[in-house]
Motif scaffolding. Structure first.
Motif, PDB file in Angstrom:
ATOM      1  N   ALA A   1     -27.191  77.340 -72.328  1.00 16.61           N
ATOM      2  CA  ALA A   1     -28.824  77.375 -72.431  1.00 16.61           C
ATOM      3  C   ALA A   1     -29.380  76.498 -71.498  1.00 16.61           C
ATOM      4  CB  ALA A   1     -29.217  76.823 -73.832  1.00 16.61           C
ATOM      5  N   GLY A   2     -30.595  77.100 -70.799  1.00 14.59           N
ATOM      6  CA  GLY A   2     -31.052  76.167 -69.753  1.00 14.59           C
ATOM      7  C   GLY A   2     -30.411  75.881 -68.625  1.00 14.59           C
ATOM      8  N   VAL A   3     -29.631  76.823 -68.137  1.00 10.18           N
ATOM      9  CA  VAL A   3     -28.647  76.561 -67.112  1.00 10.18           C
ATOM     10  C   VAL A   3     -29.797  76.631 -65.587  1.00 10.18           C
ATOM     11  CG1 VAL A   3     -26.507  76.736 -65.781  1.00 10.18           C
ATOM     12  CG2 VAL A   3     -26.722  76.664 -68.209  1.00 10.18           C
ATOM     13  N   ASN A   4     -29.866  75.689 -64.709  1.00 10.11           N
ATOM     14  CA  ASN A   4     -30.365  75.987 -63.508  1.00 10.11           C
ATOM     15  C   ASN A   4     -29.489  75.670 -62.624  1.00 10.11           C
ATOM     16  OD1 ASN A   4     -33.152  76.471 -64.170  1.00 10.11           O
ATOM     17  ND2 ASN A   4     -32.944  74.932 -65.419  1.00 10.11           N
ATOM     18  N   LEU A   5     -29.327  76.716 -61.493  1.00  8.04           N
ATOM     19  CA  LEU A   5     -28.393  76.451 -60.513  1.00  8.04           C
ATOM     20  C   LEU A   5     -28.657  77.287 -59.167  1.00  8.04           C
ATOM     21  CD1 LEU A   5     -25.681  75.059 -59.537  1.00  8.04           C
ATOM     22  CD2 LEU A   5     -24.475  76.829 -60.465  1.00  8.04           C
ATOM     23  N   SER A   6     -28.667  76.556 -57.977  1.00 10.05           N
ATOM     24  CA  SER A   6     -29.093  77.222 -56.933  1.00 10.05           C
ATOM     25  C   SER A   6     -27.886  76.989 -55.710  1.00 10.05           C
ATOM     26  CB  SER A   6     -30.370  76.683 -56.490  1.00 10.05           C
ATOM     27  OG  SER A   6     -31.063  77.564 -55.570  1.00 10.05           O
ATOM     28  N   VAL A   7     -27.480  78.013 -55.165  1.00 11.79           N
ATOM     29  CA  VAL A   7     -26.639  77.547 -54.164  1.00 11.79           C
ATOM     30  C   VAL A   7     -26.964  78.253 -52.944  1.00 11.79           C
ATOM     31  CG1 VAL A   7     -24.000  78.163 -53.722  1.00 11.79           C
ATOM     32  CG2 VAL A   7     -24.614  78.009 -56.212  1.00 11.79           C
ATOM     33  N   ALA A   8     -27.010  77.563 -51.999  1.00 10.75           N
ATOM     34  CA  ALA A   8     -27.349  77.865 -50.505  1.00 10.75           C
ATOM     35  C   ALA A   8     -26.208  78.707 -49.641  1.00 10.75           C
ATOM     36  CB  ALA A   8     -27.681  76.672 -49.700  1.00 10.75           C
ATOM     37  N   LYS A   9     -26.701  79.391 -48.707  1.00  7.65           N
ATOM     38  CA  LYS A   9     -25.716  80.151 -47.789  1.00  7.65           C
ATOM     39  C   LYS A   9     -24.650  78.941 -47.328  1.00  7.65           C
ATOM     40  CE  LYS A   9     -25.119  82.610 -43.458  1.00  7.65           C
ATOM     41  NZ  LYS A   9     -23.744  83.106 -43.873  1.00  7.65           N
ATOM     42  N   ALA A  10     -23.396  79.289 -47.406  1.00  8.43           N
ATOM     43  CA  ALA A  10     -22.228  78.575 -46.923  1.00  8.43           C
ATOM     44  C   ALA A  10     -21.894  77.332 -47.759  1.00  8.43           C
ATOM     45  CB  ALA A  10     -22.590  78.449 -45.350  1.00  8.43           C
ATOM     46  N   GLU A  11     -22.805  77.146 -48.853  1.00  7.42           N
ATOM     47  CA  GLU A  11     -22.143  75.846 -49.625  1.00  7.42           C
ATOM     48  C   GLU A  11     -21.113  76.189 -50.528  1.00  7.42           C
ATOM     49  OE1 GLU A  11     -24.803  72.827 -52.106  1.00  7.42           O
ATOM     50  OE2 GLU A  11     -25.545  74.937 -52.450  1.00  7.42           O
ATOM     51  N   PHE A  12     -20.337  75.136 -50.791  1.00  2.00           N
ATOM     52  CA  PHE A  12     -19.216  75.254 -51.613  1.00  2.00           C
ATOM     53  C   PHE A  12     -19.471  74.606 -52.869  1.00  2.00           C
ATOM     54  CE2 PHE A  12     -14.415  76.060 -51.802  1.00  2.00           C
ATOM     55  CZ  PHE A  12     -14.240  75.614 -53.183  1.00  2.00           C
ATOM     56  N   VAL A  13     -19.964  75.114 -53.955  1.00  2.00           N
ATOM     57  CA  VAL A  13     -19.991  74.572 -55.213  1.00  2.00           C
ATOM     58  C   VAL A  13     -19.174  74.766 -56.344  1.00  2.00           C
ATOM     59  CG1 VAL A  13     -21.897  74.238 -57.073  1.00  2.00           C
ATOM     60  CG2 VAL A  13     -22.688  74.764 -54.884  1.00  2.00           C
ATOM     61  N   SER A  14     -18.590  73.577 -57.067  1.00  2.00           N
ATOM     62  CA  SER A  14     -17.735  73.806 -58.100  1.00  2.00           C
ATOM     63  C   SER A  14     -18.317  73.538 -59.393  1.00  2.00           C
ATOM     64  CB  SER A  14     -16.524  72.842 -57.812  1.00  2.00           C
ATOM     65  OG  SER A  14     -15.539  72.917 -56.699  1.00  2.00           O
ATOM     66  N   ILE A  15     -17.779  74.318 -60.314  1.00  2.00           N
ATOM     67  CA  ILE A  15     -18.216  73.883 -61.830  1.00  2.00           C
ATOM     68  C   ILE A  15     -17.055  73.628 -62.683  1.00  2.00           C
ATOM     69  CG2 ILE A  15     -19.283  75.350 -63.796  1.00  2.00           C
ATOM     70  CD1 ILE A  15     -20.113  77.442 -61.771  1.00  2.00           C
ATOM     71  N   LEU A  16     -17.277  72.299 -63.183  1.00  2.00           N
ATOM     72  CA  LEU A  16     -16.206  71.743 -64.069  1.00  2.00           C
ATOM     73  C   LEU A  16     -16.971  71.915 -65.507  1.00  2.00           C
ATOM     74  CD1 LEU A  16     -15.584  69.053 -61.312  1.00  2.00           C
ATOM     75  CD2 LEU A  16     -13.718  69.838 -62.850  1.00  2.00           C
ATOM     76  N   GLY A  17     -15.806  71.284 -66.229  1.00  2.00           N
ATOM     77  CA  GLY A  17     -16.316  71.111 -67.779  1.00  2.00           C
ATOM     78  C   GLY A  17     -15.054  71.502 -68.574  1.00  2.00           C
ATOM     79  N   THR A  18     -15.046  71.023 -69.792  1.00  2.00           N
ATOM     80  CA  THR A  18     -13.850  70.969 -70.899  1.00  2.00           C
ATOM     81  C   THR A  18     -13.701  72.557 -71.188  1.00  2.00           C
ATOM     82  OG1 THR A  18     -15.456  70.580 -72.442  1.00  2.00           O
ATOM     83  CG2 THR A  18     -13.956  68.939 -71.679  1.00  2.00           C
ATOM     84  N   SER A  19     -12.606  72.682 -71.603  1.00  2.00           N
ATOM     85  CA  SER A  19     -12.177  74.222 -72.045  1.00  2.00           C
ATOM     86  C   SER A  19     -13.222  74.582 -73.051  1.00  2.00           C
ATOM     87  CB  SER A  19     -10.828  74.138 -72.382  1.00  2.00           C
ATOM     88  OG  SER A  19     -10.344  75.167 -72.713  1.00  2.00           O
ATOM     89  N   GLY A  20     -13.591  75.992 -72.915  1.00  2.00           N
ATOM     90  CA  GLY A  20     -14.430  76.407 -73.725  1.00  2.00           C
ATOM     91  C   GLY A  20     -16.137  76.146 -73.431  1.00  2.00           C
ATOM     92  N   SER A  21     -16.259  75.356 -72.511  1.00  2.00           N
ATOM     93  CA  SER A  21     -17.656  74.746 -72.078  1.00  2.00           C
ATOM     94  C   SER A  21     -18.733  76.060 -71.513  1.00  2.00           C
ATOM     95  CB  SER A  21     -17.655  73.616 -71.281  1.00  2.00           C
ATOM     96  OG  SER A  21     -16.838  73.817 -70.064  1.00  2.00           O
ATOM     97  N   GLY A  22     -17.881  77.101 -71.096  1.00  2.00           N
ATOM     98  CA  GLY A  22     -18.599  78.160 -70.525  1.00  2.00           C
ATOM     99  C   GLY A  22     -18.795  78.576 -69.015  1.00  2.00           C
ATOM    100  N   LYS A  23     -17.836  77.696 -68.375  1.00  2.00           N
ATOM    101  CA  LYS A  23     -17.559  78.043 -66.900  1.00  2.00           C
ATOM    102  C   LYS A  23     -17.319  79.294 -66.552  1.00  2.00           C
ATOM    103  CE  LYS A  23     -13.936  75.227 -66.905  1.00  2.00           C
ATOM    104  NZ  LYS A  23     -13.908  74.915 -68.310  1.00  2.00           N
ATOM    105  N   THR A  24     -16.220  80.166 -67.014  1.00  2.00           N
ATOM    106  CA  THR A  24     -15.931  81.559 -66.866  1.00  2.00           C
ATOM    107  C   THR A  24     -17.101  82.201 -67.120  1.00  2.00           C
ATOM    108  OG1 THR A  24     -13.596  81.288 -67.184  1.00  2.00           O
ATOM    109  CG2 THR A  24     -14.537  83.607 -67.465  1.00  2.00           C
ATOM    110  N   THR A  25     -17.857  82.309 -68.185  1.00  5.74           N
ATOM    111  CA  THR A  25     -19.054  82.866 -68.694  1.00  5.74           C
ATOM    112  C   THR A  25     -20.137  82.598 -67.765  1.00  5.74           C
ATOM    113  OG1 THR A  25     -18.638  82.221 -71.152  1.00  5.74           O
ATOM    114  CG2 THR A  25     -20.787  83.175 -70.578  1.00  5.74           C
ATOM    115  N   LEU A  26     -20.374  81.548 -67.245  1.00  2.56           N
ATOM    116  CA  LEU A  26     -21.581  81.333 -66.211  1.00  2.56           C
ATOM    117  C   LEU A  26     -20.924  81.974 -64.886  1.00  2.56           C
ATOM    118  CD1 LEU A  26     -23.813  79.817 -64.926  1.00  2.56           C
ATOM    119  CD2 LEU A  26     -22.725  77.899 -64.527  1.00  2.56           C
ATOM    120  N   LEU A  27     -19.815  82.107 -64.585  1.00  3.88           N
ATOM    121  CA  LEU A  27     -19.384  82.875 -63.280  1.00  3.88           C
ATOM    122  C   LEU A  27     -19.605  84.183 -63.395  1.00  3.88           C
ATOM    123  CD1 LEU A  27     -18.199  81.637 -60.704  1.00  3.88           C
ATOM    124  CD2 LEU A  27     -16.090  82.508 -61.443  1.00  3.88           C
TER     125      LEU A  27
END
Ligand SMILES: Nc1ncnc2c1ncn2[C@@H]1O[C@H](COP(=O)(O)OP(=O)(O)OP(=O)(O)O)[C@@H](O)[C@H]1O
Ligand SMILES: [Mg+2]
Length: 261
Positions: free
Chosen positions: A25-51
């Motif tokens: 809910a309310g996830v805002n993320l903006s990734v620029a060209k050639a940027e490397f951004v990692s997503i962390l979070g405990t198991s079940g937090s929604g990382k795969t869902t976001l990807l």
């Protein structure tokens, strides 16, 4: 500048055993060209869902995902997802070369296809294994084949879901460095999901931590460590250790407490 990939007020609700569950809910993320951004979070937090939502593999329930400024409907051109499960991603009856060609063979002629495949296999250091079957290769090599397959499409955006999660520490370190090198050559935009705090700090320009239920971005941290980074010297830097400390804290660990997933 228009971000390469972004989401605004993203909300995802999925069916659960006892009704709909609000995962993000309310996830805002903006990734620029050639940027490397990692997503962390405990198991079940929604990382795969976001990807999956960023890759157009799962529709958002609310908010918006854009690729190069245009709202997406389904997987956008030039956005490729690499999964953790390399063993099930490769076709055992195809050689390494033909596995790598999978994403481009329908749209490119033979000469260009062969050139792209050779280039991608060279980038991951597997050109000499091109004519073998993937099941003859080690786990780390199979994961490199999957990455080469993604690279052969010359993606603008690589979405990677714990791509090195199942590998031993030495193989992982060497693939991290290959990925670093490939990104500096190709300027691919990378969104990288991982459980591994050291990996996220080592590789990223910026990292975000998902937390809460439903989850949103609890911490955003710029990683201004100089590049190219080195497995030993970068990890000995005081600023690396400080950043790592902050991420562990954001994940809910306190000093002296054993790590929780
Ligand atoms: N297809 C689905 N249908 C219903 N719920 C799902 C589905 N996929 C995931 N979920 C739920 O969404 C939540 C987030 O799952 P997700 O796989 O995104 O977490 P994650 O952060 O990637 O976890 P992990 O670190 O274990 O891979 C979990 O509660 C999970 O049960
Ligand atoms: Mg996951």
């Amino acid at each position: 500048m228009t971000p390469t990939i972004s989401c605004t007020d993203l909300e995802v609700t999925l069916p659960g055993a006892s009704g709909a569950v609000n995962i993000l809910a309310g996830v805002n993320l903006s990734v620029a060209k050639a940027e490397f951004v990692s997503i962390l979070g405990t198991s079940g937090s929604g990382k795969t869902t976001l990807l999956r939502v960023l890759g157009g593999l799962l529709p958002a329930t609310g908010g918006e995902v854009r690729c190069d400024g245009t709202p997406i409907q389904g997987p956008p051109d030039g956005v490729v997802t690499v999964f953790q499960d390399y063993a099930h991603s490769l076709l055992p009856w195809r050689t390494v070369r033909r596995n790598v060609a999978l994403g481009i063979e329908a749209r490119l002629g033979r000469a260009e296809r062969d050139e792209r495949v050779d280039e991608a296999l060279t980038m991951v250091g597997l050109l000499e294994r091109a004519d073998e079957y993937p099941w003859r290769l080690s786990g780390g090599m199979q994961q490199r084949v999957q990455i080469a397959r993604a690279l052969a499409t010359r993606p603008r955006v690589l979405l990677m879901d714990e791509p090195f999660g199942a590998l031993d520490a030495m193989t992982k370190a060497s693939l991290q460095d290959q990925l670093q090198q490939v990104q500096s050559l190709t300027e691919t935009t990378i969104v990288f999901v991982t459980h591994d705090v050291e990996e996220a700090v080592y590789l990223s320009d910026r990292l975000v931590v998902l937390n809460g239920s439903p989850a949103d971005i609890g911490l955003t941290l710029d990683i201004p460590l100089p590049r190219p980074r080195h497995q030993i010297s970068t990890k000995e830097r005081a600023d690396y250790l400080e950043l790592r400390h902050r991420v562990y804290e954001a994940l809910g660990h306190t000093v002296g407490e054993p790590a929780r997933g």
